[in-house]
Design a protein around this motif. Sequence first.
Motif, PDB file in Angstrom:
ATOM      1  N   SER A  14       0.809  -1.218   0.000  1.00 30.98           N
ATOM      2  CA  SER A  14       0.000   0.000   0.000  1.00 30.98           C
ATOM      3  C   SER A  14       0.843   1.269   0.000  1.00 30.98           C
ATOM      4  O   SER A  14       0.412   2.294  -0.506  1.00 30.98           O
ATOM      5  N   ASP A  15       2.059   1.207   0.553  1.00 30.01           N
ATOM      6  CA  ASP A  15       2.935   2.384   0.626  1.00 30.01           C
ATOM      7  C   ASP A  15       4.381   1.907   0.484  1.00 30.01           C
ATOM      8  O   ASP A  15       4.936   1.323   1.413  1.00 30.01           O
ATOM      9  N   ASP A  38       8.208   3.957 -10.769  1.00 28.20           N
ATOM     10  CA  ASP A  38       7.257   2.839 -10.755  1.00 28.20           C
ATOM     11  C   ASP A  38       6.879   2.417  -9.340  1.00 28.20           C
ATOM     12  O   ASP A  38       6.054   1.512  -9.163  1.00 28.20           O
ATOM     13  N   LYS A  39       7.527   3.018  -8.338  1.00 26.02           N
ATOM     14  CA  LYS A  39       7.325   2.650  -6.933  1.00 26.02           C
ATOM     15  C   LYS A  39       7.555   1.152  -6.751  1.00 26.02           C
ATOM     16  O   LYS A  39       6.729   0.427  -6.204  1.00 26.02           O
ATOM     17  N   PHE A  40       8.714   0.707  -7.220  1.00 23.55           N
ATOM     18  CA  PHE A  40       9.107  -0.698  -7.253  1.00 23.55           C
ATOM     19  C   PHE A  40      10.503  -0.846  -6.666  1.00 23.55           C
ATOM     20  O   PHE A  40      11.367   0.009  -6.846  1.00 23.55           O
ATOM     21  N   ALA A  41      10.742  -1.973  -5.964  1.00 17.88           N
ATOM     22  CA  ALA A  41      12.085  -2.284  -5.459  1.00 17.88           C
ATOM     23  C   ALA A  41      12.281  -3.789  -5.413  1.00 17.88           C
ATOM     24  O   ALA A  41      11.332  -4.541  -5.182  1.00 17.88           O
ATOM     25  N   GLU A  53       6.071  -3.680  -4.861  1.00 18.08           N
ATOM     26  CA  GLU A  53       5.600  -2.610  -5.735  1.00 18.08           C
ATOM     27  C   GLU A  53       4.311  -2.051  -5.171  1.00 18.08           C
ATOM     28  O   GLU A  53       3.415  -2.802  -4.767  1.00 18.08           O
ATOM     29  N   GLU A  54       4.242  -0.723  -5.135  1.00 18.37           N
ATOM     30  CA  GLU A  54       3.038  -0.085  -4.638  1.00 18.37           C
ATOM     31  C   GLU A  54       1.872  -0.431  -5.563  1.00 18.37           C
ATOM     32  O   GLU A  54       2.017  -0.476  -6.788  1.00 18.37           O
ATOM     33  N   ASP A 120       4.108  -8.264   7.849  1.00 19.49           N
ATOM     34  CA  ASP A 120       4.643  -6.988   7.381  1.00 19.49           C
ATOM     35  C   ASP A 120       3.527  -5.944   7.443  1.00 19.49           C
ATOM     36  O   ASP A 120       2.387  -6.259   7.807  1.00 19.49           O
ATOM     37  N   PRO A 121       3.817  -4.667   7.131  1.00 19.14           N
ATOM     38  CA  PRO A 121       2.792  -3.623   7.273  1.00 19.14           C
ATOM     39  C   PRO A 121       1.511  -3.867   6.478  1.00 19.14           C
ATOM     40  O   PRO A 121       0.457  -3.322   6.823  1.00 19.14           O
ATOM     41  N   ASP A 122       1.566  -4.678   5.425  1.00 22.24           N
ATOM     42  CA  ASP A 122       0.374  -4.961   4.637  1.00 22.24           C
ATOM     43  C   ASP A 122      -0.256  -6.307   4.963  1.00 22.24           C
ATOM     44  O   ASP A 122      -1.225  -6.715   4.327  1.00 22.24           O
ATOM     45  N   GLY A 123       0.285  -7.034   5.928  1.00 20.20           N
ATOM     46  CA  GLY A 123      -0.314  -8.285   6.365  1.00 20.20           C
ATOM     47  C   GLY A 123       0.267  -9.540   5.751  1.00 20.20           C
ATOM     48  O   GLY A 123      -0.281 -10.622   5.936  1.00 20.20           O
TER      49      GLY A 123
END
Length: 143
Positions: A14-15, A38-41, A53-54, A120-123
């Motif tokens: 999400s972020d 791309d908000k990718f790593a 990726e976001e 993790d922060p997104d579950g």
Amino acid sequence: MFKPNALIPELSVSDINRSLNFYLNILFFKLEYQRKTDKFALISLNDSQIMIEEINGFWESGILEYPFGRGINFQISVENIDELYENIKNHEYKIKIEMQENWYKANDILIGQKEFLIMDPDGYLLRFAENLGERECEIDLIS
């Protein structure tokens, strides 16, 4: 030189900045490369690799809602589980299953792991495990 694994899970997050902070600073992952636009790593820890990726509307197979990781947990092998565990505790991050030693039957042997589980922060469920070796399995009459 970076060499990608044959299988690398890609997690929609999400972020991206919150996830990068979590994986890099709390879990000791290394940033292999990223595409900021791309908000990718792509990140790694020892021999484990994950892409994050976001959410962008492209890769989803359905509606994403917390917790994103329903039905899967990722086992990540580490060499110094105590150091990682302490860093997570120092950051006051919630541990889902506390550190424990488990022995799993594999054919005629037992494989040992010292392990714990967090989200993790997104579950997404992350199970960190340190190898404890193998030992002979006692006779199992019930298989």
